[in-house]
Design a protein around this motif. Structure first.
Motif, short mmCIF file in Angstrom:
data_model
loop_
_atom_site.label_atom_id
_atom_site.label_comp_id
_atom_site.label_asym_id
_atom_site.label_seq_id
_atom_site.Cartn_x
_atom_site.Cartn_y
_atom_site.Cartn_z
N ARG A 45 53.90 44.22 46.25
CA ARG A 45 52.60 43.58 46.49
C ARG A 45 52.31 43.56 47.98
NH1 ARG A 45 52.20 38.14 43.56
NH2 ARG A 45 53.64 37.47 45.20
N GLU A 46 51.04 43.77 48.31
CA GLU A 46 50.62 43.90 49.70
C GLU A 46 49.46 42.95 49.96
OE1 GLU A 46 49.67 47.87 52.25
OE2 GLU A 46 48.41 47.61 50.47
N TRP A 47 49.54 42.22 51.06
CA TRP A 47 48.44 41.34 51.46
C TRP A 47 47.28 42.18 51.96
CZ3 TRP A 47 46.37 40.86 56.41
CH2 TRP A 47 45.44 39.82 56.59
N VAL A 48 46.05 41.80 51.60
CA VAL A 48 44.87 42.58 51.94
C VAL A 48 43.94 41.85 52.90
CG1 VAL A 48 42.80 43.71 51.04
CG2 VAL A 48 44.95 43.83 49.76
N ALA A 49 43.61 40.59 52.59
CA ALA A 49 42.63 39.89 53.41
C ALA A 49 42.75 38.39 53.17
CB ALA A 49 41.22 40.35 53.09
N ALA A 58 40.74 37.62 58.20
CA ALA A 58 41.75 38.54 58.69
C ALA A 58 41.94 39.62 57.65
CB ALA A 58 43.06 37.82 58.96
N TYR A 59 42.31 40.83 58.12
CA TYR A 59 42.41 41.97 57.22
C TYR A 59 43.65 42.82 57.51
CZ TYR A 59 37.47 41.01 56.34
OH TYR A 59 36.28 40.41 56.02
N LEU A 60 44.13 43.45 56.47
CA LEU A 60 45.13 44.50 56.59
C LEU A 60 44.51 45.63 57.40
CD1 LEU A 60 47.89 45.69 55.50
CD2 LEU A 60 46.53 46.62 53.60
N ASP A 61 45.27 46.21 58.30
CA ASP A 61 44.69 47.25 59.17
C ASP A 61 44.03 48.38 58.40
OD1 ASP A 61 47.15 47.16 61.91
OD2 ASP A 61 45.38 45.95 61.49
N SER A 62 44.62 48.78 57.30
CA SER A 62 44.10 49.95 56.58
C SER A 62 42.78 49.68 55.86
CB SER A 62 45.15 50.46 55.58
OG SER A 62 45.44 49.47 54.62
N VAL A 63 42.36 48.43 55.77
CA VAL A 63 41.09 48.12 55.10
C VAL A 63 40.04 47.60 56.07
CG1 VAL A 63 42.36 47.58 52.99
CG2 VAL A 63 41.54 45.70 54.44
N LEU A 80 35.56 39.87 47.48
CA LEU A 80 36.10 40.95 48.29
C LEU A 80 35.19 42.15 48.06
CD1 LEU A 80 38.40 41.72 50.25
CD2 LEU A 80 39.56 42.75 48.27
N GLN A 81 34.34 42.44 49.04
CA GLN A 81 33.48 43.61 48.98
C GLN A 81 34.27 44.80 49.51
OE1 GLN A 81 30.23 44.03 47.87
NE2 GLN A 81 30.55 46.22 48.28
N MET A 82 34.40 45.81 48.69
CA MET A 82 35.20 46.98 49.04
C MET A 82 34.29 48.21 49.09
SD MET A 82 38.62 46.25 46.79
CE MET A 82 37.82 46.63 45.25
N GLU A 88 44.00 55.73 47.57
CA GLU A 88 45.14 54.87 47.91
C GLU A 88 44.83 53.38 47.81
OE1 GLU A 88 43.90 57.38 49.75
OE2 GLU A 88 43.98 56.92 51.90
N ASP A 89 43.56 53.04 47.56
CA ASP A 89 43.21 51.63 47.31
C ASP A 89 43.44 51.24 45.85
OD1 ASP A 89 40.39 52.14 49.46
OD2 ASP A 89 42.24 51.07 49.96
N THR A 90 43.79 52.21 45.02
CA THR A 90 44.05 51.93 43.61
C THR A 90 45.19 50.94 43.45
OG1 THR A 90 43.23 54.08 42.87
CG2 THR A 90 44.77 52.93 41.42
N ALA A 91 44.94 49.84 42.76
CA ALA A 91 45.94 48.79 42.59
C ALA A 91 45.38 47.68 41.72
CB ALA A 91 46.34 48.21 43.95
#
Length: 123
Positions: A45-49, A58-63, A80-82, A88-91
Motif C-alpha cells: 500500500r502506498e500513500w497518495v495524498a 500534500a501529495y506523493l511526488d508521482s501524482v 480525489l480528482q485524478m 501505473e495509477d491502476t490500484a
C-alpha cells in the motif's frame, strides 16, 4: 458507528480522469485529516495524498500536478480528482480519516478506513 465509503472508481483510458469520493457517516464532530492510499496488485500500500482540517494538502511526488485532494465539510466527504491518469495509477484506492466523535465519556479521536474502490487505467 462511523463508516467511510469510497466511490467513483472504474475503468478509464490513459490520459483520462476520475473523481473518487470518500463519504463519512455517523455521529461525526469533525474530520481532522483525510488521506488517500492505493495498493496495486502484488505491491505494498502506498500513500497518495492528504488534506488536513485547515485545508493543507500534500501529495506523493508521482501524482503532483495530476491529482487534487479536496473536501466538503458540510457533507463530511473527501474527494480525489485524478487527471492525466497513467496505467501505473491502476490500484485499489482507499481513504483513511482521523475523525472526532462525541461519546458519553467525551470526545474520542479514532482512525477509520474505507474498503476501497478499484481504479483501472487501460486502453
Amino acid at each position: 458507528q462511523v463508516q467511510l465509503v469510497e466511490s467513483g472508481g472504474g475503468l478509464v483510458q490513459p490520459g483520462g480522469s476520475l473523481r473518487l469520493s470518500c463519504a463519512a457517516s455517523g455521529s461525526i464532530l469533525s474530520i481532522n485529516r483525510m488521506d488517500w492510499y492505493r495498493q496495486a496488485e502484488g505491491r505494498q500500500r502506498e500513500w497518495v495524498a492528504q488534506i488536513t482540517r485547515d485545508g493543507s494538502t500534500a501529495y506523493l511526488d508521482s501524482v503532483k500536478g495530476r491529482f487534487t485532494i479536496s473536501k466538503d465539510n458540510a457533507k463530511n466527504t473527501g474527494y480525489l480528482q485524478m487527471d492525466s491518469l497513467k496505467p501505473e495509477d491502476t490500484a485499489v484506492y482507499s481513504c483513511n480519516a482521523e475523525i472526532s466523535t462525541v461519546q458519553n465519556v467525551g470526545t474520542i479521536i479514532t482512525d477509520y478506513w474505507g474498503k476501497g474502490t478499484l481504479v483501472t487505467v487501460s486502453s
